[in-house]
Enzyme design. Structure first.
Site, PDB file in Angstrom:
ATOM      1  N   HIS A  17       0.837  -1.211   0.000  1.00 15.51           N
ATOM      2  CA  HIS A  17       0.000   0.000   0.000  1.00 15.51           C
ATOM      3  C   HIS A  17       0.867   1.256   0.000  1.00 15.51           C
ATOM      4  O   HIS A  17       0.609   2.204  -0.746  1.00 15.51           O
ATOM      5  CB  HIS A  17      -0.887   0.057   1.257  1.00 15.51           C
ATOM      6  CG  HIS A  17      -1.893  -1.038   1.381  1.00 15.51           C
ATOM      7  ND1 HIS A  17      -1.923  -1.890   2.464  1.00 15.51           N
ATOM      8  CD2 HIS A  17      -2.907  -1.412   0.584  1.00 15.51           C
ATOM      9  CE1 HIS A  17      -2.929  -2.738   2.328  1.00 15.51           C
ATOM     10  NE2 HIS A  17      -3.543  -2.468   1.185  1.00 15.51           N
ATOM     11  N   LYS A  41     -18.417  -6.408   6.821  1.00 16.51           N
ATOM     12  CA  LYS A  41     -17.080  -6.983   6.756  1.00 16.51           C
ATOM     13  C   LYS A  41     -16.460  -7.085   8.143  1.00 16.51           C
ATOM     14  O   LYS A  41     -16.627  -6.183   8.963  1.00 16.51           O
ATOM     15  CB  LYS A  41     -16.215  -6.083   5.862  1.00 16.51           C
ATOM     16  CG  LYS A  41     -15.038  -6.785   5.268  1.00 16.51           C
ATOM     17  CD  LYS A  41     -14.457  -5.966   4.134  1.00 16.51           C
ATOM     18  CE  LYS A  41     -13.058  -6.443   3.817  1.00 16.51           C
ATOM     19  NZ  LYS A  41     -12.449  -5.703   2.730  1.00 16.51           N
ATOM     20  N   ARG A  90      -1.512  -6.123  -8.731  1.00 19.95           N
ATOM     21  CA  ARG A  90      -0.397  -7.045  -8.501  1.00 19.95           C
ATOM     22  C   ARG A  90      -0.297  -8.068  -9.624  1.00 19.95           C
ATOM     23  O   ARG A  90       0.692  -8.149 -10.323  1.00 19.95           O
ATOM     24  CB  ARG A  90      -0.586  -7.780  -7.168  1.00 19.95           C
ATOM     25  CG  ARG A  90      -0.400  -6.890  -5.962  1.00 19.95           C
ATOM     26  CD  ARG A  90      -0.927  -7.534  -4.715  1.00 19.95           C
ATOM     27  NE  ARG A  90      -2.356  -7.804  -4.844  1.00 19.95           N
ATOM     28  CZ  ARG A  90      -3.131  -8.265  -3.888  1.00 19.95           C
ATOM     29  NH1 ARG A  90      -2.627  -8.550  -2.728  1.00 19.95           N
ATOM     30  NH2 ARG A  90      -4.421  -8.459  -4.082  1.00 19.95           N
ATOM     31  N   SER A 128      -2.772  -7.945   2.694  1.00 18.02           N
ATOM     32  CA  SER A 128      -3.060  -7.852   4.128  1.00 18.02           C
ATOM     33  C   SER A 128      -3.419  -9.228   4.686  1.00 18.02           C
ATOM     34  O   SER A 128      -3.046  -9.580   5.802  1.00 18.02           O
ATOM     35  CB  SER A 128      -4.215  -6.878   4.385  1.00 18.02           C
ATOM     36  OG  SER A 128      -3.873  -5.584   3.964  1.00 18.02           O
TER      37      SER A 128
HETATM   38  O1  PNS Z   1      -8.777  -3.107   0.145  1.00 13.84           O
HETATM   39  P1  PNS Z   1     -10.058  -3.572  -0.475  1.00 13.84           P
HETATM   40  O2  PNS Z   1     -10.912  -4.299   0.522  1.00 13.84           O
HETATM   41  O3  PNS Z   1      -9.851  -4.350  -1.742  1.00 13.84           O
HETATM   42  O4  PNS Z   1     -10.839  -2.223  -0.878  1.00 13.84           O
HETATM   43  C1  PNS Z   1     -12.109  -2.314  -1.490  1.00 13.84           C
HETATM   44  C2  PNS Z   1     -12.713  -0.906  -1.646  1.00 13.84           C
HETATM   45  C3  PNS Z   1     -12.702  -0.166  -0.334  1.00 13.84           C
HETATM   46  C4  PNS Z   1     -11.909  -0.137  -2.666  1.00 13.84           C
HETATM   47  C5  PNS Z   1     -14.142  -1.112  -2.143  1.00 13.84           C
HETATM   48  O5  PNS Z   1     -14.785  -2.023  -1.315  1.00 13.84           O
HETATM   49  C6  PNS Z   1     -14.937   0.173  -2.178  1.00 13.84           C
HETATM   50  O6  PNS Z   1     -14.771   0.963  -3.088  1.00 13.84           O
HETATM   51  N1  PNS Z   1     -15.812   0.371  -1.154  1.00 13.84           N
HETATM   52  C7  PNS Z   1     -16.648   1.539  -1.054  1.00 13.84           C
HETATM   53  C8  PNS Z   1     -18.112   1.161  -1.374  1.00 13.84           C
HETATM   54  C9  PNS Z   1     -18.349   1.193  -2.863  1.00 13.84           C
HETATM   55  O7  PNS Z   1     -18.290   2.215  -3.509  1.00 13.84           O
HETATM   56  N2  PNS Z   1     -18.606  -0.007  -3.431  1.00 13.84           N
HETATM   57  C10 PNS Z   1     -18.832  -0.158  -4.840  1.00 13.84           C
HETATM   58  C11 PNS Z   1     -17.516  -0.210  -5.605  1.00 13.84           C
HETATM   59  S1  PNS Z   1     -17.793  -0.271  -7.330  1.00 13.84           S
END
Ligand code: PNS
Length: 170
Positions: A17, A41, A90, A128
């Site tokens: 990150h 979550k 990645r 993570s």
């Molecule tokens: O580190 P992660 O868990 O892969 O991050 C995922 C994240 C936070 C980028 C994604 O869950 C997100 O954008 N969450 C906000 C809610 C949202 O907008 N969801 C629709 C995405 S198209």
């Protein structure tokens, strides 16, 4: 001012990150790390803990801020006047998930572009979830998380075995 948002769970933040955030900070005037809160979550670190861990890793990055996103990312992007979402990629296995989110975010907020930065080769395998699994089984995670947070992350998982997380976490 060109603002970009780096969203994620950061549960916990890793070298991967910080690498992406550092590189993004050179491409945009301001970076906002948007730490997600999703009631469905199960996180290993609370939102306050995740914010604190990140804060300690970015003290040298003058144009990087941290915030919480507890709704739609596309709406958050608009609310802070950002022009881009920066994500790390990645491997090909990340692509399908990220491709879907990028298209959905573009549909929801056509003004924002998703920009993918290819991970540095030393972080190709890092996530993570992997950090949690290794720490949970007593392994050394010093190559995976910044020194500033090593003790806290190690302590959280030591002797607790693996506490699960998302397979696709960065
Ligand atoms: O580190 P992660 O868990 O892969 O991050 C995922 C994240 C936070 C980028 C994604 O869950 C997100 O954008 N969450 C906000 C809610 C949202 O907008 N969801 C629709 C995405 S198209």
């Amino acid at each position: 001012m060109r603002i970009a948002v780096c969203p994620g769970s950061f549960d916990p933040v890793t070298h991967g990150h910080i690498d992406i955030i550092t590189r993004a900070s050179k491409l945009f005037d301001k970076i906002i790390i948007a730490v997600s809160v999703n009631v469905d979550k199960k996180y290993s670190f609370s939102i306050d803990e995740r914010l604190d861990l990140i804060k300690r890793c970015i003290v040298n990055l003058d144009n990087v801020e941290i915030d919480v996103v507890d709704g739609l990312l596309a709406s958050y992007i608009a609310s802070v006047g950002a022009c881009a979402i920066v994500k790390g990629l990645r491997a090909m296995s990340d692509f399908e998930y990220e491709f879907q989110m990028a298209l959905a975010n573009k549909k929801l907020n056509p003004d924002a572009e998703t920009v993918f930065l290819i991970t540095s080769s030393e972080n190709m395998y890092l996530s993570s979830s992997l950090v949690k699994q290794i720490a949970g089984f007593g392994g050394d995670i010093s190559d995976f998380v910044p020194t500033q947070i090593l003790d806290d992350v190690t302590e959280r998982f030591c002797n607790k075995n693996f506490l699960g997380g998302n397979e696709n976490e960065h």
